[in-house]
Design a protein around this motif. Structure first.
Motif, PDB file in Angstrom:
ATOM      1  N   VAL A  58       0.869  -1.177   0.000  1.00  0.00           N
ATOM      2  CA  VAL A  58       0.000   0.000   0.000  1.00  0.00           C
ATOM      3  C   VAL A  58       0.903   1.224   0.000  1.00  0.00           C
ATOM      4  N   MET A  59       0.643   2.152  -0.927  1.00  0.00           N
ATOM      5  CA  MET A  59       1.467   3.356  -1.054  1.00  0.00           C
ATOM      6  C   MET A  59       0.548   4.573  -1.057  1.00  0.00           C
ATOM      7  N   GLY A  60       0.061   4.974   0.122  1.00  0.00           N
ATOM      8  CA  GLY A  60      -0.849   6.115   0.199  1.00  0.00           C
ATOM      9  C   GLY A  60      -2.173   5.792  -0.464  1.00  0.00           C
ATOM     10  N   ASP A  61      -2.343   6.276  -1.700  1.00  0.00           N
ATOM     11  CA  ASP A  61      -3.580   6.024  -2.434  1.00  0.00           C
ATOM     12  C   ASP A  61      -3.435   4.860  -3.405  1.00  0.00           C
ATOM     13  N   GLY A  62      -2.271   4.185  -3.418  1.00  0.00           N
ATOM     14  CA  GLY A  62      -2.028   3.125  -4.394  1.00  0.00           C
ATOM     15  C   GLY A  62      -1.930   1.755  -3.752  1.00  0.00           C
ATOM     16  N   PHE A  63      -2.284   0.730  -4.520  1.00  0.00           N
ATOM     17  CA  PHE A  63      -2.273  -0.639  -4.025  1.00  0.00           C
ATOM     18  C   PHE A  63      -1.674  -1.560  -5.084  1.00  0.00           C
ATOM     19  N   LEU A  64      -0.904  -2.542  -4.649  1.00  0.00           N
ATOM     20  CA  LEU A  64      -0.442  -3.624  -5.519  1.00  0.00           C
ATOM     21  C   LEU A  64      -0.994  -4.924  -4.975  1.00  0.00           C
ATOM     22  N   VAL A  65      -1.619  -5.699  -5.864  1.00  0.00           N
ATOM     23  CA  VAL A  65      -2.338  -6.902  -5.443  1.00  0.00           C
ATOM     24  C   VAL A  65      -1.872  -8.077  -6.289  1.00  0.00           C
ATOM     25  N   GLU A  66      -1.589  -9.204  -5.640  1.00  0.00           N
ATOM     26  CA  GLU A  66      -1.177 -10.424  -6.345  1.00  0.00           C
ATOM     27  C   GLU A  66      -2.374 -11.354  -6.526  1.00  0.00           C
ATOM     28  N   PHE A  67      -2.495 -11.932  -7.725  1.00  0.00           N
ATOM     29  CA  PHE A  67      -3.500 -12.958  -8.013  1.00  0.00           C
ATOM     30  C   PHE A  67      -2.781 -14.171  -8.628  1.00  0.00           C
ATOM     31  N   GLY A  68      -3.267 -15.352  -8.280  1.00  0.00           N
ATOM     32  CA  GLY A  68      -2.722 -16.557  -8.900  1.00  0.00           C
ATOM     33  C   GLY A  68      -3.261 -16.783 -10.293  1.00  0.00           C
ATOM     34  N   SER A  69      -4.330 -16.053 -10.668  1.00  0.00           N
ATOM     35  CA  SER A  69      -4.987 -16.235 -11.962  1.00  0.00           C
ATOM     36  C   SER A  69      -5.210 -14.873 -12.623  1.00  0.00           C
ATOM     37  N   VAL A  70      -4.842 -14.773 -13.893  1.00  0.00           N
ATOM     38  CA  VAL A  70      -5.100 -13.547 -14.648  1.00  0.00           C
ATOM     39  C   VAL A  70      -6.594 -13.291 -14.740  1.00  0.00           C
ATOM     40  N   LEU A  71      -7.373 -14.341 -14.965  1.00  0.00           N
ATOM     41  CA  LEU A  71      -8.818 -14.199 -15.107  1.00  0.00           C
ATOM     42  C   LEU A  71      -9.440 -13.642 -13.826  1.00  0.00           C
ATOM     43  N   ASN A  72      -8.968 -14.144 -12.671  1.00  0.00           N
ATOM     44  CA  ASN A  72      -9.489 -13.631 -11.404  1.00  0.00           C
ATOM     45  C   ASN A  72      -9.131 -12.158 -11.207  1.00  0.00           C
ATOM     46  N   ALA A  73      -7.921 -11.762 -11.594  1.00  0.00           N
ATOM     47  CA  ALA A  73      -7.520 -10.361 -11.476  1.00  0.00           C
ATOM     48  C   ALA A  73      -8.424  -9.471 -12.320  1.00  0.00           C
ATOM     49  N   ALA A  74      -8.726  -9.914 -13.543  1.00  0.00           N
ATOM     50  CA  ALA A  74      -9.575  -9.124 -14.438  1.00  0.00           C
ATOM     51  C   ALA A  74     -11.005  -9.059 -13.915  1.00  0.00           C
ATOM     52  N   ARG A  75     -11.513 -10.194 -13.433  1.00  0.00           N
ATOM     53  CA  ARG A  75     -12.875 -10.200 -12.881  1.00  0.00           C
ATOM     54  C   ARG A  75     -12.983  -9.245 -11.698  1.00  0.00           C
ATOM     55  N   CYS A  76     -11.976  -9.261 -10.837  1.00  0.00           N
ATOM     56  CA  CYS A  76     -11.962  -8.374  -9.677  1.00  0.00           C
ATOM     57  C   CYS A  76     -11.962  -6.914 -10.126  1.00  0.00           C
ATOM     58  N   ALA A  77     -11.105  -6.579 -11.090  1.00  0.00           N
ATOM     59  CA  ALA A  77     -11.002  -5.200 -11.573  1.00  0.00           C
ATOM     60  C   ALA A  77     -12.326  -4.717 -12.164  1.00  0.00           C
ATOM     61  N   VAL A  78     -12.966  -5.569 -12.967  1.00  0.00           N
ATOM     62  CA  VAL A  78     -14.235  -5.204 -13.595  1.00  0.00           C
ATOM     63  C   VAL A  78     -15.305  -4.978 -12.531  1.00  0.00           C
ATOM     64  N   GLU A  79     -15.350  -5.856 -11.529  1.00  0.00           N
ATOM     65  CA  GLU A  79     -16.363  -5.717 -10.481  1.00  0.00           C
ATOM     66  C   GLU A  79     -16.167  -4.409  -9.703  1.00  0.00           C
ATOM     67  N   ILE A  80     -14.928  -4.055  -9.436  1.00  0.00           N
ATOM     68  CA  ILE A  80     -14.657  -2.809  -8.708  1.00  0.00           C
ATOM     69  C   ILE A  80     -15.090  -1.608  -9.543  1.00  0.00           C
ATOM     70  N   GLN A  81     -14.688  -1.578 -10.801  1.00  0.00           N
ATOM     71  CA  GLN A  81     -14.982  -0.400 -11.621  1.00  0.00           C
ATOM     72  C   GLN A  81     -16.464  -0.282 -11.952  1.00  0.00           C
ATOM     73  N   ARG A  82     -17.171  -1.414 -12.026  1.00  0.00           N
ATOM     74  CA  ARG A  82     -18.623  -1.344 -12.235  1.00  0.00           C
ATOM     75  C   ARG A  82     -19.351  -0.930 -10.969  1.00  0.00           C
ATOM     76  N   GLY A  83     -18.769  -1.222  -9.809  1.00  0.00           N
ATOM     77  CA  GLY A  83     -19.451  -0.933  -8.555  1.00  0.00           C
ATOM     78  C   GLY A  83     -19.246   0.471  -8.033  1.00  0.00           C
ATOM     79  N   MET A  84     -18.130   1.122  -8.401  1.00  0.00           N
ATOM     80  CA  MET A  84     -17.827   2.427  -7.819  1.00  0.00           C
ATOM     81  C   MET A  84     -18.811   3.544  -8.207  1.00  0.00           C
ATOM     82  N   PRO A  85     -19.322   3.597  -9.456  1.00  0.00           N
ATOM     83  CA  PRO A  85     -20.283   4.669  -9.764  1.00  0.00           C
ATOM     84  C   PRO A  85     -21.481   4.697  -8.818  1.00  0.00           C
ATOM     85  N   GLU A  86     -22.000   3.523  -8.482  1.00  0.00           N
ATOM     86  CA  GLU A  86     -23.141   3.472  -7.566  1.00  0.00           C
ATOM     87  C   GLU A  86     -22.741   3.940  -6.171  1.00  0.00           C
TER      88      GLU A  86
END
Length: 617
Positions: A58-86
């Motif tokens: 964690v670097m102030g406002d930044g985060f680095l996250v490890e995933f064992g699966s590329v697909l899981n990383a992408a799914r997580c990113a999409v869910e976050i970006q779709r959820g933030m507007p609400e």
């Protein structure tokens, strides 16, 4: 002797940071930190964990996250970006917490719970390229996902990034296109966000600075009329004036996707303007042009630049917006020049500058009797002269100038705010409140509307509303110390000591900068002294108060505020002397403050208090 074995691991790395974090923290550190913690606790961290992610840095406002699966990383990113507007619903747009996310996959060096190597560095570079609220990824990530995730990929081609030898092939993930296929409602694309940086004055005459600033402000005003754009206010972008800027860094600091920059050279009856539109994440020029025109073509030129920017950003311009942009404020370039000079003098707020500003606005009206903004400018000058210096000003005259401005342009927010202030000075509080609401509806970024609305709310003991508008005023003008100093008083009344100290600390920081810029302005000194007293820095508060009093000998508000400070310092005789000295020139509002201000409680048992009461009544 055996060499230590370096542990390596193939992993997907997700890098995320908060858009415009520096700007959000400058506006309000406590609220920004609280909002970020809230989103992390309730949404960001649980979503990471659900998809098998582990935050390793964690670097102030930044985060680095490890995933064992590329697909899981992408799914997580999409869910976050779709959820933030609400999650940002109901919050003013410039307070939204939005993330940029980059995803990379590679061979990483493992050091305990930490990771290193080009794979991590590349994820951070991809995050910087991502659009606000969006996701970017490398070609390797795009290849591994294939068709396994219901999203579209937008090819950005090869881009050279900092400290990486080879260009990287970048893709953006377009979530809005794919959402209906999964039965999830499509996310409405975010408005393109734009900051117009102060245009450089390239004229040989430094006195022409007001003209280049005026061109900048008018382009900001025109772009702000376009509903499909999110445009930063003049007050925010002018905090960067005169500072050498790395454009990518400026875009990150301001939290915008696009920057407009340019220059103005005025010589005689000719003007040369250069302008360019830049993509903040990549420093890529989307459009640039140079215009050599007669000075009489200045409004047509501003319209042309505005409409070109809108077209480049592929934003639909509604008919009424096009009409508003193309409607010139005046047919007289000479009147326009006087108006710009008046606006420059007005912002300095000393008595002499307000009188000069009034002369400039009056001259603009003389040259063009249908110049709406000049009538509003005259009204503001008269209100400030009455409020700060107890000048013999007709409130009916202020209202007449506001009415004239609104008869020419019914949507002129500045005139609404001026009218609200005039009603406030007449103690017609309901009428003032209605005008402030209309002003904020027309222009949510109008500093004067929020600032004076806050003062009205404080007078009516609507303390929560006063705090909200002072906070908003401090956000839209990152140089403003007044709102924060007065906000500290509101927080004191609300019994919020920590917030009071935070507001006072930020007020001192901004007042210090203002004192360096305008050392002859007593207001920054006495309001800064008030905030220093809140922080317990009494000796410095006394020094600033003495300097303010030496400068503000004819300023009623200077004497009033320093009388308050003398009570804090325990110098009651000095407080009485100031209160009695200021009374002949004090207006009804200031006299009411004297009778009701709790800062004067230590004076109430003193025999001289009745002398003050008699004069105030």
């Amino acid at each position: 002797m055996a060499e230590d074995t370096v542990e390596r691991r193939l992993a997907a790395i997700l890098a995320a940071d908060v858009v415009g974090y520096s700007r959000l923290m400058e506006a309000n550190e406590e609220r920004t930190m609280a909002a970020l913690k809230h989103h992390r606790r309730e949404f960001f961290d649980p979503t990471m964990a659900k998809h098998g992610g582990r935050i390793f840095k964690v670097m102030g406002d930044g985060f680095l996250v490890e995933f064992g699966s590329v697909l899981n990383a992408a799914r997580c990113a999409v869910e976050i970006q779709r959820g933030m507007p609400e999650r940002n619903e109901g919050v003013p747009e410039d307070r939204h917490i939005k993330f940029r996310i980059g995803i990379n996959v590679g061979d990483l060096i493992v050091d305990g719970d930490d990771f290193y190597g080009d794979g991590v560095n590349m994820a951070a570079r991809l995050e910087a390229l991502a659009p606000h609220g969006g996701i970017s990824c490398s070609a390797a990530v795009r290849a591994q996902i294939g068709n396994k995730l219901e999203v579209e990929f937008v090819d950005q081609g090869e881009i050279t990034v900092k400290n990486i030898a080879q260009a990287v092939h970048v893709y953006f993930i377009d979530m809005a296109e794919a959402a209906p296929k999964t039965g999830i409602a499509a996310v409405v694309p975010e408005k393109p966000s734009v900051a117009v940086l102060p245009f450089a004055n390239m004229s040989n005459d430094p006195e022409q600075e007001f003209f280049s600033d005026g061109i900048t402000e008018d382009i900001i005003t025109d772009l702000s009329k376009v509903s499909g754009l999110s445009v930063l206010s003049r007050n925010t972008v002018f905090t960067l004036k005169g500072k050498a800027q790395n454009l990518q860094q400026a875009a990150r600091q301001l939290g915008v996707a696009y920057l407009v920059e340019g220059s103005v050279r005025k010589a005689g009856n000719r003007v040369r303007i250069t302008a360019q539109l830049i993509e903040g994440a990549t420093d890529r020029h989307l459009w640039a042009d140079r215009y050599d025109r007669d000075l009489t073509d200045i409004f047509e030129l501003q319209d042309e630049i505005t409409q070109t920017i809108v077209a480049q950003l592929k934003v639909k311009l509604l008919p009424e917006e096009r009409q508003a942009i193309t409607q010139a404020p005046t047919d007289s370039i000479e009147a326009y020049t006087y108006y710009l000079r008046g606006r420059e003098f007005f912002r300095r707020t000393t008595k002499s500058n307000l009188l000069l500003a009034r002369q400039m606005f009056a001259k603009a009206i003389e040259l063009d009797p249908l110049y709406a903004r000049s009538y509003a400018g005259m009204a503001d000058c008269d209100s400030f002269l009455f409020l700060h210096y107890s000048e013999d000003v007709s409130i009916d005259g202020i209202l007449a100038n506001c009415a004239k401005a609104l008869s020419i342009d019914t949507r002129l927010a500045e005139a609404r705010a001026s009218r609200g202030l005039a009603f406030y000075l007449q103690q017609k509080f309901a009428e003032a409140e209605a005008e402030y609401e209309l002003a904020i509806t027309s222009n949510p970024n109008l500093f004067e509307a929020h600032y004076f609305y806050a003062r009205l709310c404080f007078s009516l003991n609507k303390l929560a509303d006063a705090a909200r508008h002072y906070e908003r005023a401090a956000e839209v003008n990152l140089d403003d110390y007044q709102s924060l100093s007065l906000l500290a008083q509101v927080y004191h009344s609300l019994a919020l000591p920590e917030k009071r100290r935070d507001a006072a600390r930020r007020a001192v920081d901004r007042a210090t900068r203002e004192i360096a810029r305008n050392p002859d302005n007593p207001r920054s000194l006495y309001l800064g002294a008030n905030s220093l007293a809140v922080l317990g820095q009494i000796e410095q508060a006394k020094e600033w108060a003495a300097r303010a009093l030496a400068l503000g000998t004819d300023d009623v508000l200077t004497k009033y505020n320093i009388a308050c400070l003398y009570c804090v310092f325990g110098d009651l005789d000095a407080a009485f002397d100031l209160l009695i000295d200021m009374q002949p020139r004090a207006n009804h509002e200031t006299k009411a403050w004297i009778l009701n201000d709790s800062d004067f409680d230590p004076l109430h048992g003193h025999p001289r208090w009745q002398e003050v009461v008699k004069l105030a009544r």
